[in-house]
Design an enzyme around this catalytic site. Sequence first.
Site, PDB file in Angstrom:
ATOM      1  N   GLU A   1      66.678  54.498  76.431  1.00 18.71           N
ATOM      2  CA  GLU A   1      67.427  53.478  75.744  1.00 18.71           C
ATOM      3  C   GLU A   1      68.593  53.680  74.245  1.00 18.71           C
ATOM      4  OE1 GLU A   1      64.908  50.130  75.346  1.00 18.71           O
ATOM      5  OE2 GLU A   1      66.067  49.147  75.846  1.00 18.71           O
TER       6      GLU A   1
ATOM      7  N   LYS B   1      56.017  35.266  66.368  1.00 21.31           N
ATOM      8  CA  LYS B   1      56.206  36.219  64.939  1.00 21.31           C
ATOM      9  C   LYS B   1      57.820  36.646  65.600  1.00 21.31           C
ATOM     10  CE  LYS B   1      56.280  39.760  64.424  1.00 21.31           C
ATOM     11  NZ  LYS B   1      57.055  39.978  64.000  1.00 21.31           N
TER      12      LYS B   1
ATOM     13  N   ALA C   1      61.127  38.837  64.356  1.00 25.66           N
ATOM     14  CA  ALA C   1      61.027  40.462  64.097  1.00 25.66           C
ATOM     15  C   ALA C   1      61.587  40.564  62.869  1.00 25.66           C
ATOM     16  CB  ALA C   1      61.953  41.217  65.494  1.00 25.66           C
ATOM     17  N   LYS C   2      60.548  40.948  62.362  1.00 23.84           N
ATOM     18  CA  LYS C   2      61.302  40.763  60.563  1.00 23.84           C
ATOM     19  C   LYS C   2      62.776  41.523  59.915  1.00 23.84           C
ATOM     20  CE  LYS C   2      59.857  46.244  58.900  1.00 23.84           C
ATOM     21  NZ  LYS C   2      59.260  46.617  60.160  1.00 23.84           N
TER      22      LYS C   2
ATOM     23  N   CYS D   1      68.779  44.488  76.154  1.00 26.11           N
ATOM     24  CA  CYS D   1      68.669  45.280  77.348  1.00 26.11           C
ATOM     25  C   CYS D   1      68.405  45.451  78.283  1.00 26.11           C
ATOM     26  CB  CYS D   1      66.577  44.266  77.370  1.00 26.11           C
ATOM     27  SG  CYS D   1      67.475  42.393  77.605  1.00 26.11           S
TER      28      CYS D   1
ATOM     29  N   ARG E   1      78.446  43.585  74.579  1.00 29.03           N
ATOM     30  CA  ARG E   1      78.756  43.347  74.355  1.00 29.03           C
ATOM     31  C   ARG E   1      77.617  43.154  73.218  1.00 29.03           C
ATOM     32  NH1 ARG E   1      74.276  38.132  76.322  1.00 29.03           N
ATOM     33  NH2 ARG E   1      74.028  40.315  77.405  1.00 29.03           N
TER      34      ARG E   1
ATOM     35  N   GLU F   1      58.934  41.433  78.563  1.00 33.66           N
ATOM     36  CA  GLU F   1      60.202  41.675  78.409  1.00 33.66           C
ATOM     37  C   GLU F   1      60.419  43.067  78.191  1.00 33.66           C
ATOM     38  OE1 GLU F   1      61.895  40.190  80.901  1.00 33.66           O
ATOM     39  OE2 GLU F   1      60.828  38.530  81.441  1.00 33.66           O
TER      40      GLU F   1
HETATM   41  P1  NAD Z   1      60.044  46.258  69.086  1.00 34.05           P
HETATM   42  O1  NAD Z   1      58.609  46.674  70.196  1.00 34.05           O
HETATM   43  O2  NAD Z   1      60.445  47.054  67.499  1.00 34.05           O
HETATM   44  O3  NAD Z   1      59.653  44.648  68.094  1.00 34.05           O
HETATM   45  C1  NAD Z   1      59.631  43.767  69.219  1.00 34.05           C
HETATM   46  C2  NAD Z   1      58.562  42.681  68.137  1.00 34.05           C
HETATM   47  O4  NAD Z   1      57.185  43.386  68.247  1.00 34.05           O
HETATM   48  C3  NAD Z   1      59.100  42.644  66.707  1.00 34.05           C
HETATM   49  O5  NAD Z   1      58.453  41.572  66.548  1.00 34.05           O
HETATM   50  C4  NAD Z   1      58.090  43.654  66.118  1.00 34.05           C
HETATM   51  O6  NAD Z   1      57.524  43.202  64.893  1.00 34.05           O
HETATM   52  C5  NAD Z   1      56.965  43.555  66.810  1.00 34.05           C
HETATM   53  N1  NAD Z   1      55.890  44.416  66.799  1.00 34.05           N
HETATM   54  C6  NAD Z   1      56.379  45.779  66.898  1.00 34.05           C
HETATM   55  N2  NAD Z   1      55.167  46.313  66.854  1.00 34.05           N
HETATM   56  C7  NAD Z   1      53.874  45.755  66.965  1.00 34.05           C
HETATM   57  C8  NAD Z   1      53.366  45.796  67.196  1.00 34.05           C
HETATM   58  N3  NAD Z   1      51.799  46.774  67.203  1.00 34.05           N
HETATM   59  N4  NAD Z   1      52.084  44.746  67.450  1.00 34.05           N
HETATM   60  C9  NAD Z   1      52.518  43.425  67.566  1.00 34.05           C
HETATM   61  N5  NAD Z   1      54.000  43.448  67.652  1.00 34.05           N
HETATM   62  C10 NAD Z   1      54.225  44.329  66.917  1.00 34.05           C
HETATM   63  O7  NAD Z   1      61.123  46.191  69.777  1.00 34.05           O
HETATM   64  P2  NAD Z   1      63.272  45.925  69.201  1.00 34.05           P
HETATM   65  O8  NAD Z   1      63.489  47.174  68.402  1.00 34.05           O
HETATM   66  O9  NAD Z   1      62.841  44.509  67.756  1.00 34.05           O
HETATM   67  O10 NAD Z   1      63.500  45.221  69.742  1.00 34.05           O
HETATM   68  C11 NAD Z   1      64.762  45.969  70.944  1.00 34.05           C
HETATM   69  C12 NAD Z   1      63.669  46.046  71.882  1.00 34.05           C
HETATM   70  O11 NAD Z   1      63.193  45.412  73.067  1.00 34.05           O
HETATM   71  C13 NAD Z   1      64.082  47.164  73.272  1.00 34.05           C
HETATM   72  O12 NAD Z   1      63.140  48.173  74.142  1.00 34.05           O
HETATM   73  C14 NAD Z   1      64.851  46.089  74.094  1.00 34.05           C
HETATM   74  O13 NAD Z   1      64.835  46.613  75.539  1.00 34.05           O
HETATM   75  C15 NAD Z   1      64.259  45.592  74.072  1.00 34.05           C
HETATM   76  N6  NAD Z   1      64.522  44.034  74.317  1.00 34.05           N
HETATM   77  C16 NAD Z   1      63.892  43.236  75.946  1.00 34.05           C
HETATM   78  C17 NAD Z   1      64.191  42.339  76.025  1.00 34.05           C
HETATM   79  C18 NAD Z   1      63.726  41.512  77.636  1.00 34.05           C
HETATM   80  O14 NAD Z   1      63.792  40.492  78.244  1.00 34.05           O
HETATM   81  N7  NAD Z   1      63.537  42.588  78.559  1.00 34.05           N
HETATM   82  C19 NAD Z   1      64.603  41.646  75.137  1.00 34.05           C
HETATM   83  C20 NAD Z   1      64.951  42.281  74.103  1.00 34.05           C
HETATM   84  C21 NAD Z   1      65.414  43.361  73.684  1.00 34.05           C
END
Ligand code: NAD
Length: 489
Positions: free
Chosen positions: A388, A181, A183-184, A291, A285, A257
């Site tokens: 963050e 799944k 990200a949208k 993250c 970058r 993650e």
């Molecule tokens: P997000 O948590 O909003 O979304 C991540 C994914 O989860 C998306 O596909 C989203 O559609 C899905 N999602 C959102 N709500 C959900 C729910 N209730 N149930 C199931 N899935 C759901 O995060 P984001 O804004 O897309 O990404 C940014 C975040 O990701 C930051 O906090 C960043 O630090 C973290 N990140 C972590 C790593 C790592 O390896 N630790 C790597 C990249 C990004």
Amino acid sequence: MTANITDVLAKVPTGLLIGNDWVDTDETFDVENPATGETLATLSSGGEKEALAALDAACAVQDEWARTSPRERSNILRRAFELVHERAEDFATLMTLEMGKPLAEARGEVTYGAEYLRWFSEEAVRDYGRSATVPEGTLRMVTRRKPVGPCLLITPWNFPLAMATRKVAPAVAAGCTMVLKPAKLTPLTAQYFAQTMLDAGLPKGVLNVVSGTSASAISSPLMADSRLRKVSFTGSTPVGKTLLKAAAENVLRTSMELGGNAPFIVFEDADLDQAVTGAMGAKMRNIGEACTAANRFIVHESVAEEFAQKFAQKIGELKLGNGMDETVTCGPLVEKSAQDNVAALVDDAVSKGATAIIGGAKGDGAGYFYQPTVLTGVPRDARVAQEEIFGPVAPILTFSTEEEALEIANDTEYGLASYVFTENSDRLYRLADGLEFGLMGFNAGVISNAAAPFGGVKQSGLGREGGAEGLDEYTTVQYIGVRDPYAEN
Ligand code: NAD
């Protein structure tokens, strides 16, 4: 050479990948270009029905897929690695269009993301167990690794290719089937990647893709279904916590993650030019939307002024704009709410006494731009030092002793990346012992690598991706106790 945008977009499947086919749904959603606000594509949106159909497809082939030879799975991954490189300009263009990063960085992500395919093509054939006689001599012990079973893989928008390859590649190597799944905000790269996996020979049903407007409408029914055996999630800590609670119901294997709040510590003996180069990588970058992004620059008070000036000078050389322009080195933030959030963090810091020595405001144009910014004199209670940032903003705090630097660095619920710049090598292990972070860069600002175990401690997550550890996440260990042929009974 830059690819033709219309041609590239036409290559992206717009349906959901369920079993044998890309299928269309009545409900759709638009994917926007954050640099212009324009719609790039309209995709099918899946919900509960489609998610469960995807799981049906994954379960139908799980046993057969688990029985394929490691070499067969390895060859598919190797072919996918080659195909991603052949299609590098397509992938780079898609990422710049839907996520905003400059083309040069998008090309860098193609290389980085493809490495997970190559790495796990190599690891697939090295998934060893062990054999021994138990200490009492009564049993011969054999341990073997088996695929954990059907997985749900949820990826974020900031690295649309690499976050997908980092999960799909080890799952394929281990013999798991999966529902991805994306990200949208950035599904186009993932959809095109899934087609690339099929083109590389991945059997139908092993990888299913369900994009959609409501993430929980897709994830909740899957996680409630006892056939699902694992969820691997990359995203924010609050969503990760929600998924961990849901995973408890069926005791799912989880890899999480999550978010970060990386300290970047510069000691008085550091090579400041090297530290500034590291800071540019660790902070700027991906427009700061990583993250692992340096979130707090913790600089010894005796060099803070000089470091800030040199850093601001380099930041002043960045060109903000649409990443499709080859001369641009800093793109837009991914959406309006991200731009507003970064602006609010800077305003809060300034209201608490910080100074923006460069930047400090939104950029011009229809896109969600924010000027690359350096803040000095940032108090520890400013939101920018605690949350963050996910944007091109570098807050500088100061310290006077190593103990104080450590105390400031660890003063966060997060524990993903950390960076230390010093010429004193004795500090390396002292700080490695003291820093509560899963990753540490020592005189290095960019350390992610497919061969290295990537992951956090504290509220930054559970499990590791990449390295040998990345494959373990998709396997379960089975122990077979065989009666010893010389045992008395
Ligand atoms: P997000 O948590 O909003 O979304 C991540 C994914 O989860 C998306 O596909 C989203 O559609 C899905 N999602 C959102 N709500 C959900 C729910 N209730 N149930 C199931 N899935 C759901 O995060 P984001 O804004 O897309 O990404 C940014 C975040 O990701 C930051 O906090 C960043 O630090 C973290 N990140 C972590 C790593 C790592 O390896 N630790 C790597 C990249 C990004």
